[in-house]
Motif scaffolding. Structure first.
Motif, mmCIF file in Angstrom:
data_model
loop_
_atom_site.group_PDB
_atom_site.id
_atom_site.type_symbol
_atom_site.label_atom_id
_atom_site.label_comp_id
_atom_site.label_asym_id
_atom_site.label_seq_id
_atom_site.Cartn_x
_atom_site.Cartn_y
_atom_site.Cartn_z
ATOM 1 N N THR A 82 -86.454 2.417 -33.613
ATOM 2 C CA THR A 82 -87.073 1.978 -34.992
ATOM 3 C C THR A 82 -86.340 2.333 -36.152
ATOM 4 O O THR A 82 -85.795 3.203 -36.283
ATOM 5 N N CYS A 83 -86.137 1.161 -36.848
ATOM 6 C CA CYS A 83 -85.144 1.054 -37.971
ATOM 7 C C CYS A 83 -85.942 1.717 -39.239
ATOM 8 O O CYS A 83 -87.128 2.042 -39.395
ATOM 9 N N SER A 84 -85.124 2.351 -40.012
ATOM 10 C CA SER A 84 -85.671 3.370 -41.063
ATOM 11 C C SER A 84 -86.152 2.277 -42.262
ATOM 12 O O SER A 84 -85.820 1.062 -42.125
ATOM 13 N N THR A 85 -86.906 2.824 -43.336
ATOM 14 C CA THR A 85 -87.394 1.981 -44.506
ATOM 15 C C THR A 85 -86.256 1.293 -44.922
ATOM 16 O O THR A 85 -84.978 1.803 -45.529
ATOM 17 N N GLY A 86 -86.492 -0.034 -45.133
ATOM 18 C CA GLY A 86 -85.402 -0.866 -45.832
ATOM 19 C C GLY A 86 -84.447 -1.536 -45.083
ATOM 20 O O GLY A 86 -83.638 -2.374 -45.325
ATOM 21 N N LEU A 87 -84.736 -1.407 -43.628
ATOM 22 C CA LEU A 87 -83.730 -1.823 -42.639
ATOM 23 C C LEU A 87 -84.753 -2.704 -41.727
ATOM 24 O O LEU A 87 -86.080 -2.679 -41.501
ATOM 25 N N LYS A 88 -83.949 -3.553 -40.898
ATOM 26 C CA LYS A 88 -84.733 -4.541 -40.098
ATOM 27 C C LYS A 88 -83.862 -4.622 -38.733
ATOM 28 O O LYS A 88 -82.698 -4.693 -38.901
ATOM 29 N N LYS A 89 -84.487 -4.587 -37.603
ATOM 30 C CA LYS A 89 -83.754 -4.651 -36.298
ATOM 31 C C LYS A 89 -82.940 -6.151 -36.272
ATOM 32 O O LYS A 89 -83.740 -7.208 -36.664
ATOM 33 N N ALA A 90 -81.892 -5.841 -35.764
ATOM 34 C CA ALA A 90 -81.036 -7.281 -35.579
ATOM 35 C C ALA A 90 -81.349 -7.696 -34.316
ATOM 36 O O ALA A 90 -81.083 -7.160 -33.164
ATOM 37 N N ALA A 91 -81.852 -9.038 -34.144
ATOM 38 C CA ALA A 91 -82.308 -9.659 -33.043
ATOM 39 C C ALA A 91 -81.124 -9.793 -31.925
ATOM 40 O O ALA A 91 -81.448 -9.872 -30.656
ATOM 41 N N ASP A 92 -80.113 -9.841 -32.466
ATOM 42 C CA ASP A 92 -78.831 -10.182 -31.345
ATOM 43 C C ASP A 92 -78.311 -8.813 -31.006
ATOM 44 O O ASP A 92 -77.290 -8.852 -30.218
ATOM 45 N N LYS A 93 -79.098 -7.673 -31.219
ATOM 46 C CA LYS A 93 -78.245 -6.462 -30.671
ATOM 47 C C LYS A 93 -79.217 -5.666 -29.957
ATOM 48 O O LYS A 93 -79.218 -4.443 -29.618
ATOM 49 N N ASP A 94 -80.275 -6.398 -29.378
ATOM 50 C CA ASP A 94 -81.418 -5.619 -28.624
ATOM 51 C C ASP A 94 -80.637 -4.890 -27.448
ATOM 52 O O ASP A 94 -81.172 -3.957 -27.225
ATOM 53 N N ASN A 95 -79.595 -5.532 -27.019
ATOM 54 C CA ASN A 95 -79.248 -4.896 -25.473
ATOM 55 C C ASN A 95 -78.138 -3.749 -25.869
ATOM 56 O O ASN A 95 -77.451 -3.207 -24.883
ATOM 57 N N HIS A 96 -77.711 -3.533 -27.307
ATOM 58 C CA HIS A 96 -76.552 -2.612 -27.674
ATOM 59 C C HIS A 96 -77.227 -1.225 -27.321
ATOM 60 O O HIS A 96 -78.514 -0.845 -27.481
#
Length: 456
Positions: A288-302
Motif C-alpha cells: 500500500t503506497c503512502s499518500t501522494g504515491l501510486k503503485k507502479a503497474a510494472d512492479k507488481d512482482n517486485h
C-alpha cells in the motif's frame, strides 16, 4: 594289540633239505601202483608225502602252521598255512591296524580295532561325533564329545532346537543365524527390530523394521520426509499410501501463496511447517503506497516492497512553480505523469477575456480552473465600481441586508458615486446609482446590473 606269531621252524627245514636230493632222484609212483616197488622205495614215497608242507612256501597273506613240517597231505596254503590279518577286510565298527598284518587271524576281533562308531558308553548330553566315528577307541574319553544342548549360542547365533541331539560344539554346527547378524541399513530406511535380535532370522523383511526413510522415494512431488521423522518406524503391515501419509510433509515448492505474495526462491525445498519466515514473500502487488504515491503497474512482482521500490510519485506531491497552482482535480492529482501542465492549474494572469469582460483584480492568484471565462473574468463594470464607486452602505457588502438605496441620496456627486449591492442566494449583485434627469432623483441604473464582481 594282538600278539605277533613266529613264522618258521628253521631246524625242521634244515633236516628236510638234507634228504631232498635223494627224494628228487627216486622215481616215485602213485600208492596204488607201487605194489611191485621194493619196500624201501615205498617207504621213501610215504615219507615224501608225509613231509609235503616242509617244502611249501606260504603265499603272501599266509603264515606257516605250527609244526607245519609234520603236516601230511598236499603242499597248499590251505593245508600248510594259516591266513594272516593282511588278507582281512575290517567290517563296520572296526578299523585295520598295519601292525596286525602278520598276525594269524581271519576275523574283526583278531585283525581289527573297534572304533567309536559302535561305542555305546557316552554319558547323557554327550555322544560320538561324526569326526570320531573312525577313531580307534572304546572309552568315553576317546569317543565322546558334548552334544549341542551344552553349547551356548550367543551374539549373531541363536539355539537351533532341531540340532539338540547333534554331537558338536561350534556355532556353525549347533546354532542358527539370529537377526543380530542381519545388517539393517539406516541409509536404506531399515533399523533392527529390537524384539527379534535373538530370534532366528536371515532376511531384512523379518529382522528389520522400515522407517520413514524407506518411503522417502515414494513421497509425492513437492513433499518429503521431515528430518525428525527419518528414523520413525512405520508400523508393520502399513500400505505404501499409509506410510506416505505418516511420513511425508508438504514443502514450500508446492505451497500456494496468497494474492500479492510469491514463493521465496531460496526456500523451495523447505518444509512448510519448518519455514519460520514462511514460504512466501510480499511483492509490490500487496504493498500500500503512502499518500501522494501510486503503485507502479510494472512492479507488481517486485519483492522486498517499499514506497521507493513499488510506487511512483503523483501530482499530489508535485510542487507547482509561480504562476501555477496545485490542482484539486482528483484525476490530475492521481496522475504520475508529472509536469506543470499535467499536475498544475495555470493562473488567470495572461488570460484574454471576452469583449465586455476584464481580468479579475487578483488574476495572478486565481487558478484557471473550470470555465476560465467565469473563473478569471468579470464584467468591465466591476473595476469601475471598485475604483470609482462606493456601496450605498459599506456595511452591506457580503450581507443580505439591503441597507440604503440609491434614492436615499441626493445631489449629483452623492448619487453618481454610489452603487447598490444585493446578496441573492449568495451571489452578489451590484447596480450603479444614476440621477434621473426628468425626475431629478437618484435611482438604480437598471441598464448596468452586474454580478460576480470580486472584492466589492
Amino acid at each position: 594289540m594282538k600278539m605277533k606269531q613266529a613264522t618258521g621252524i628253521f631246524c625242521s627245514l634244515m633236516t628236510l633239505c638234507s634228504v631232498l636230493p635223494c627224494l628228487r632222484a627216486a622215481k616215485v609212483r602213485s600208492s596204488n601202483k607201487n605194489k611191485d616197488l621194493p619196500d624201501d622205495a615205498v617207504a621213501l614215497a610215504a615219507e615224501k608225502q608225509k613231509l609235503a608242507c616242509s617244502s611249501h612256501v606260504c603265499s603272501d597273506g599266509f603264515s606257516p602252521k605250527t609244526n607245519f613240517d609234520n603236516i601230511t597231505g598236499s603242499a597248499t596254503d590251505g593245508n600248510c598255512c594259516n591266513p594272516t590279518c593282511r588278507r582281512w577286510t575290517c567290517g563296520k565298527g572296526f578299523k585295520s591296524d598295519a601292525s596286525y598284518a602278520s598276525n594269524v587271524g581271519a576275523s574283526d576281533e583278531e585283525c581289527c580295532d573297534k572304533t567309536c562308531t559302535v561305542f555305546q558308553g557316552c554319558d547323557e548330553g554327550t555322544g560320538v561325533p561324526e569326526s570320531k566315528m573312525d577313531v580307534s577307541g572304546i572309552t568315553k574319553e576317546v569317543c565322546c564329545a558334548p552334544k549341542c544342548t551344552s553349547h551356548s549360542c550367543i551374539g549373531e547365533w541363536t539355539q537351533d532346537l532341531s540340532k539338540s541331539d547333534v554331537v558338536a560344539d561350534s556355532d556353525a554346527e549347533c546354532c542358527q543365524q539370529s537377526c543380530t547378524a542381519v545388517k539393517c541399513s539406516a541409509d536404506s530406511g531399515l533399523i533392527s527390530h529390537p524384539d527379534r535380535l535373538d530370534q532366528a532370522g536371515k532376511t531384512t523383511s523379518y529382522c528389520c523394521q522400515k522407517t520413514c526413510t524407506y518411503y522417502a522415494s515414494s513421497c509425492p512431488a513437492n513433499t518429503g520426509v521431515l528430518p525428525e521423522k527419518l528414523l520413525q518406524v512405520v508400523p508393520a503391515g502399513s500400505s505404501t499410501s499409509d506410510a506416505v501419509g505418516q511420513c511425508c510433509a508438504a514443502k514450500c515448492s508446492g505451497h500456494t501463496c496468497a494474492a500479492g505474495y510469491v514463493l521465496k526462491p531460496g526456500q523451495l525445498n523447505e518444509f512448510v511447517s519448518k519455514a519460520f519466515t514462511g514460504c512466501c514473500e510480499k511483492t509490490c502487488a500487496a504493498h500500500t503506497c503512502s499518500t501522494g504515491l501510486k503503485k507502479a503497474a510494472d512492479k507488481d512482482n517486485h519483492t522486498q516492497p517499499s514506497d521507493a521500490a513499488c510506487c511512483d510519485k503523483t501530482c499530489e506531491l508535485y510542487a507547482c512553480p509561480s504562476g501555477w497552482f496545485n490542482s484539486t482535480d482528483s484525476t490530475k492529482l492521481s496522475s504520475v505523469n508529472r509536469s506543470n501542465a499535467n499536475c498544475c492549474e495555470m493562473s488567470c494572469a495572461g488570460y484574454t477575456c471576452a469583449s465586455g469582460m476584464t481580468l479579475r483584480s487578483s488574476a495572478g492568484t486565481i487558478p484557471r480552473v473550470g470555465d476560465a471565462e467565469t473563473t478569471c473574468c468579470e464584467a468591465a463594470l466591476c473595476e469601475d465600481l471598485r475604483s470609482k464607486y462606493t456601496p450605498t452602505s459599506a456595511a452591506q457588502a457580503g450581507s443580505s441586508t439591503e441597507g440604503a438605496d440609491c434614492n436615499d441620496f441626493s445631489g449629483m456627486d452623492n448619487c453618481t458615486t454610489k452603487y447598490k449591492m444585493f446578496n441573492i442566494s449568495g451571489t452578489i449583485t451590484a447596480v450603479p446609482c444614476i440621477v434621473d434627469p426628468v425626475l431629478n432623483i437618484c435611482k438604480m441604473d437598471d441598464s448596468r446590473v452586474v454580478t460576480g464582481c470580486s472584492d466589492l
